[in-house]
Design an enzyme around this catalytic site. Structure first.
Site, PDB file in Angstrom:
ATOM      1  CB  THR A  33      -1.088  -0.155   1.244  1.00  0.00           C
ATOM      2  OG1 THR A  33      -1.701  -1.019   1.179  1.00  0.00           O
ATOM      3  CG2 THR A  33      -1.895   1.254   1.527  1.00  0.00           C
ATOM      4  CG  HIS A  34       1.796   5.526  -2.458  1.00  0.00           C
ATOM      5  ND1 HIS A  34       3.179   5.645  -2.188  1.00  0.00           N
ATOM      6  CD2 HIS A  34       1.215   6.526  -2.762  1.00  0.00           C
ATOM      7  CE1 HIS A  34       3.273   7.042  -2.569  1.00  0.00           C
ATOM      8  NE2 HIS A  34       2.134   7.516  -2.822  1.00  0.00           N
ATOM      9  N   PRO A  35       0.678   5.363   0.492  1.00  0.00           N
ATOM     10  CG  PRO A  35       1.206   7.584   1.587  1.00  0.00           C
ATOM     11  CD  PRO A  35       0.010   6.854   0.738  1.00  0.00           C
TER      12      PRO A  35
END
Length: 351
Positions: A334-336
């Site tokens: 997952t970003h960020p």
């Protein structure tokens, strides 16, 4: 369960006599006996140290005031956690160690990064000199005298140079239980003392001195007391030194891996390169990974930075699953998030 409060000493196998806190005594005998008396802070025989009222990691927590200045003897995780904490509280903090650097169990580059971090926080670090004596002056301030004649002045002195086992008064010989030269109870991989139905767990059994290891010792004993055969062998034990930011490590250091004969690849990543760190303005620190060149398995990581203790669990899981480093390098994260930095770290492996 019956809880009996008092001081116990063995009189025979699986038999203790307890001097009760409220007076009198009782003799207790169990089908199974577990010794779990833990450890106490070690206070070395430095001239004047005891008379100066030196604090330990136990007694420091009972302070009802904030020292204007604090001298910490010892550069391991416990001493540095308190040094970092009291510097954040506003105390002037000095740390002294006899060796050439802080955190001798870590790689030199990681220890240097921690030292720079503490220095930036206002902690004064003194290395390479032992403490010769401690004394209080007429105003009540403590003078910690180093071997080169330097005097470190503080309202209080914290001694954080390790812990020793609570076994001296147990009369373990009557139980047939053996100890090491330093008093830790000798156990096998199943936490048995070698005496039938007599076990030891936690710090006093020489287990790594972390609460989460004592919890695992409990799980092992719970199973073995029920007839199972669980073992401490091959445990992968993580630990976190709670500085600001944290230092988290699992597995081998680079130094340990090379000494063990591994052909290693090493990756380093400044925390400032992780997008989440930039968005939260927590860009201090460095991440380091050590990988076996032949098998591509992760041998160990050291993460110095925000949320390091949380991120470490992902690496530990990959190591337990015997995954190659490429699994973390190529995993969609997952970003960020800080864990996203694992993509970057393992992409930075050097040949």
């Amino acid at each position: 369960m019956e809880l009996v409060l008092g001081e116990a000493r063995f009189t025979a196998h699986r038999t203790v006599e307890v001097t009760l806190d409220d007076g009198g005594s009782r003799t207790l005998r169990g089908d199974e006996t577990v010794i779990d008396t833990g450890t106490r802070p070690l206070v070395p025989a430095i001239p004047g140290l005891a008379d100066a009222g030196a604090l330990t990691s136990d007694t420091l927590l009972r302070l009802d005031r904030l020292p204007e200045s604090l001298v910490v003897i010892g550069g391991g995780p416990v001493g540095l956690e308190f040094a970092d904490m009291f510097a954040a509280f506003g105390s002037r903090v000095s740390v002294t160690v006899p060796g050439p650097r802080l955190l001798p169990a870590e790689d030199e580059d990681i220890a240097e990064a921690v030292t720079a971090q503490l220095t930036a926080s206002g902690v004064e670090v003194h290395t390479g000199r032992h403490v010769a004596s401690v004394e209080r002056d007429a105003d009540g301030r403590a003078a910690v005298m180093l071997s080169d004649g330097t005097a470190l002045m503080g309202d209080d002195v914290l001694v954080a140079v390790g812990r020793h086992p609570v076994t001296a008064g147990l009369n373990l010989a009557a139980a047939g239980v053996r100890t090491t030269e330093t008093g830790f109870i000798l156990v096998d991989e199943h936490l048995s003392t070698g005496v039938p139905h007599t076990w030891a767990a936690g710090d006093v059994a020489g287990s790594p001195q972390f609460t989460h290891v004592s919890l695992d010792d409990y799980r092992i004993l719970k199973a073995n007391l029920a007839g199972d055969f669980r073992s401490t062998r091959h445990r992968l034990i993580p630990h976190t030194t709670f500085l600001t930011p944290e230092l988290a490590r699992v597995g081998m250091t680079e130094t340990e891996a090379r000494a063990a004969g591994y052909d290693v690849r090493v990756a380093k990543l400044p925390v400032a390169a992780i997008p989440r760190a930039r968005t939260t303005l927590e860009t201090e620190g460095i991440w380091k990974a050590v990988v076996d060149r032949d098998t591509e398995r992760i041998l160990g990581v050291a993460l110095l930075g925000a949320e390091a203790g949380e991120t470490l669990t992902t690496v530990q899981t990959a190591m337990l699953a015997d995954l190659p480093y490429t699994a973390l390098r190529d995993m969609i994260i997952t970003h960020p998030t800080m864990s996203e930095g694992l993509n970057l770290l393992f992409a930075a492996l050097q040949d």
